[in-house]
Design an enzyme around this catalytic site. Structure first.
Site, PDB file in Angstrom:
ATOM      1  CB  THR A  53      -0.951   0.022   1.219  1.00 18.85           C
ATOM      2  OG1 THR A  53      -0.192   0.163   2.427  1.00 18.85           O
ATOM      3  CG2 THR A  53      -1.788  -1.243   1.288  1.00 18.85           C
ATOM      4  N   GLY A  54       0.349   2.321  -0.583  1.00 21.51           N
ATOM      5  CA  GLY A  54       1.089   3.601  -0.606  1.00 21.51           C
ATOM      6  C   GLY A  54       2.440   3.462  -1.262  1.00 21.51           C
ATOM      7  CB  SER A  55       3.813   0.984  -3.357  1.00 21.80           C
ATOM      8  OG  SER A  55       2.564   0.498  -3.764  1.00 21.80           O
TER       9      SER A  55
ATOM     10  N   GLY B  17       8.327   7.214  -1.828  1.00 21.27           N
ATOM     11  CA  GLY B  17       8.869   6.951  -0.498  1.00 21.27           C
ATOM     12  C   GLY B  17       9.229   5.490  -0.259  1.00 21.27           C
TER      13      GLY B  17
ATOM     14  N   GLY C 221       7.382   2.893   0.331  1.00 24.19           N
ATOM     15  CA  GLY C 221       6.576   1.899  -0.378  1.00 24.19           C
ATOM     16  C   GLY C 221       7.138   1.617  -1.758  1.00 24.19           C
TER      17      GLY C 221
ATOM     18  CB  SER D  40       6.553   4.949  13.684  1.00 17.86           C
ATOM     19  OG  SER D  40       7.363   5.953  14.249  1.00 17.86           O
TER      20      SER D  40
ATOM     21  CE1 TYR E 159       3.221   8.330  11.423  1.00 19.57           C
ATOM     22  CE2 TYR E 159       4.822   8.449  13.190  1.00 19.57           C
ATOM     23  CZ  TYR E 159       4.462   8.001  11.931  1.00 19.57           C
ATOM     24  OH  TYR E 159       5.326   7.225  11.196  1.00 19.57           O
TER      25      TYR E 159
HETATM   26  P1  NAP Z   1       5.612   9.272   2.390  1.00 16.55           P
HETATM   27  O1  NAP Z   1       6.755   9.485   1.468  1.00 16.55           O
HETATM   28  O2  NAP Z   1       4.823  10.415   2.882  1.00 16.55           O
HETATM   29  O3  NAP Z   1       4.676   8.154   1.752  1.00 16.55           O
HETATM   30  C1  NAP Z   1       3.475   7.790   2.348  1.00 16.55           C
HETATM   31  C2  NAP Z   1       2.699   6.984   1.338  1.00 16.55           C
HETATM   32  O4  NAP Z   1       1.439   6.631   1.922  1.00 16.55           O
HETATM   33  C3  NAP Z   1       2.415   7.769   0.071  1.00 16.55           C
HETATM   34  O5  NAP Z   1       2.557   6.917  -1.035  1.00 16.55           O
HETATM   35  C4  NAP Z   1       0.966   8.184   0.264  1.00 16.55           C
HETATM   36  O6  NAP Z   1       0.271   8.374  -0.941  1.00 16.55           O
HETATM   37  C5  NAP Z   1       0.443   6.956   0.979  1.00 16.55           C
HETATM   38  N1  NAP Z   1      -0.859   7.199   1.568  1.00 16.55           N
HETATM   39  C6  NAP Z   1      -1.203   8.095   2.518  1.00 16.55           C
HETATM   40  N2  NAP Z   1      -2.519   8.037   2.762  1.00 16.55           N
HETATM   41  C7  NAP Z   1      -3.010   7.080   1.934  1.00 16.55           C
HETATM   42  C8  NAP Z   1      -4.303   6.559   1.695  1.00 16.55           C
HETATM   43  N3  NAP Z   1      -5.388   6.995   2.366  1.00 16.55           N
HETATM   44  N4  NAP Z   1      -4.450   5.567   0.793  1.00 16.55           N
HETATM   45  C9  NAP Z   1      -3.386   5.106   0.095  1.00 16.55           C
HETATM   46  N5  NAP Z   1      -2.141   5.581   0.250  1.00 16.55           N
HETATM   47  C10 NAP Z   1      -1.961   6.558   1.168  1.00 16.55           C
HETATM   48  O7  NAP Z   1       6.120   8.564   3.747  1.00 16.55           O
HETATM   49  P2  NAP Z   1       7.129   7.356   4.005  1.00 16.55           P
HETATM   50  O8  NAP Z   1       8.188   7.899   4.882  1.00 16.55           O
HETATM   51  O9  NAP Z   1       7.481   6.642   2.761  1.00 16.55           O
HETATM   52  O10 NAP Z   1       6.192   6.454   4.940  1.00 16.55           O
HETATM   53  C11 NAP Z   1       5.858   5.112   4.657  1.00 16.55           C
HETATM   54  C12 NAP Z   1       5.500   4.452   5.981  1.00 16.55           C
HETATM   55  O11 NAP Z   1       6.662   4.461   6.838  1.00 16.55           O
HETATM   56  C13 NAP Z   1       4.401   5.162   6.750  1.00 16.55           C
HETATM   57  O12 NAP Z   1       3.520   4.230   7.310  1.00 16.55           O
HETATM   58  C14 NAP Z   1       5.156   5.891   7.852  1.00 16.55           C
HETATM   59  O13 NAP Z   1       4.375   6.124   8.987  1.00 16.55           O
HETATM   60  C15 NAP Z   1       6.284   4.924   8.116  1.00 16.55           C
HETATM   61  N6  NAP Z   1       7.455   5.536   8.765  1.00 16.55           N
HETATM   62  C16 NAP Z   1       8.210   6.471   8.122  1.00 16.55           C
HETATM   63  C17 NAP Z   1       9.311   7.022   8.776  1.00 16.55           C
HETATM   64  C18 NAP Z   1      10.202   8.047   8.112  1.00 16.55           C
HETATM   65  O14 NAP Z   1      11.126   8.567   8.781  1.00 16.55           O
HETATM   66  N7  NAP Z   1      10.023   8.350   6.842  1.00 16.55           N
HETATM   67  C19 NAP Z   1       9.630   6.647  10.096  1.00 16.55           C
HETATM   68  C20 NAP Z   1       8.826   5.678  10.726  1.00 16.55           C
HETATM   69  C21 NAP Z   1       7.753   5.137  10.041  1.00 16.55           C
HETATM   70  P3  NAP Z   1       0.003   9.853  -1.565  1.00 16.55           P
HETATM   71  O15 NAP Z   1       1.195  10.115  -2.417  1.00 16.55           O
HETATM   72  O16 NAP Z   1      -1.263   9.655  -2.324  1.00 16.55           O
HETATM   73  O17 NAP Z   1      -0.154  10.806  -0.411  1.00 16.55           O
END
Ligand code: NAP
Length: 227
Positions: free
Chosen positions: A3-5, A8, A10, A135, A150
């Site tokens: 999901t969300g791929s 980032g 994904g 997280s 969050y």
């Molecule tokens: P990101 O770049 O903001 O990517 C988040 C992804 O989730 C995007 O593809 C976004 O799609 C998608 N998304 C959000 N709401 C959605 C929905 N309702 N339906 C389908 N897709 C949705 O963030 P990331 O850092 O890659 O985060 C990925 C995961 O890692 C998250 O669960 C985050 O909490 C976790 N995480 C990240 C970090 C970090 O430091 N980056 C640390 C701990 C955990 P859109 O493009 O459409 O918005």
């Protein structure tokens, strides 16, 4: 199935699983962008985009129907999509009520509804891997202040991992929570110390665990964390 791929962690996880010869279903809310990412990732391996908004039950329903009618079942479900709506917003819980609802719907309830859709096929096949991308901010044992939407939605996601593990402990369906660390993405920001590759590696590790691998745990870089 990730999901969300479309960006980032994904998208990076998709690339790495494609490199390992998995057929990967990428998903996201924007179909135009999804088709473009599908084209881009075709250079890496066998990939297909299907639309999914994890915050909408009608979208989850349509997506699961599409995936299951095309493939019958999935081997791996990565619940990666997530939002951090109170990243730059402080306030009382009353003032953050919308953010709390949004965070729970996307970060906790969506993953659970998706597990409900894909777990029966895994159980019928006798194997499967489910990764809930959580997280350290949702670690109960090291809970900090700020960003309640969050933090508490990720605590709940870890609860989802433990809830399903209770019925999966004697099966080859492995469900684990993974913290990718603080990673340079739109969510993590430019100041984050970790690369996408490093962050995604722990997700890929959990997605590709061998039979008999850890189940019901919380991991960063393949190392156990306290819940
Ligand atoms: P990101 O770049 O903001 O990517 C988040 C992804 O989730 C995007 O593809 C976004 O799609 C998608 N998304 C959000 N709401 C959605 C929905 N309702 N339906 C389908 N897709 C949705 O963030 P990331 O850092 O890659 O985060 C990925 C995961 O890692 C998250 O669960 C985050 O909490 C976790 N995480 C990240 C970090 C970090 O430091 N980056 C640390 C701990 C955990 P859109 O493009 O459409 O918005």
């Amino acid at each position: 199935m990730i999901t969300g791929s479309l960006k980032g962690l994904g998208k990076e996880t998709a690339k790495e699983l494609l490199n390992k010869q998995y057929h990967v279903v990428i998903s996201g809310r924007d179909s135009l962008h999804g088709k473009a990412v599908e084209e881009e990732l075709k250079a890496v391996g066998s990939v297909c985009f299907m639309p999914l908004d994890v915050s909408r039950t009608d979208s989850i329903e349509a997506f699961a129907n599409d995936v299951l009618s095309t493939y019958g079942s999935v081997d791996v479900l990565v619940n990666n999509a997530g939002i951090f709506p109170d990243r730059a917003k402080a306030g009382t819980l009353d003032e953050l009520s919308n953010e709390l609802h949004e965070a729970f719907t996307t970060n906790s309830v969506g993953p659970m509804l998706l597990i409900e859709k894909f777990l029966p096929g895994m159980l019928a096949k006798g194997s499967g891997r489910i990764v809930n991308v959580s997280s350290g901010m949702g670690q109960l044992s090291h809970m900090g202040g700020g960003s309640p939407a969050y933090r508490i939605s990720k605590v709940a996601l870890n609860g989802v991992t433990r809830f399903y593990f209770a019925t999966l402990r004697n099966t080859d369906v492995l469900i684990n929570s993974v913290c990718p660390g603080w990673v340079k993405t739109d969510m993590g920001g430019k100041e984050a110390p970790r690369s996408l590759e490093k962050g995604a590696s722990g997700i890929v590790w959990a997605a590709t665990l061998p039979k008999g691998g850890p189940n019901g745990g919380f991991f960063r870089d393949g190392e156990a964390l306290e819940f």
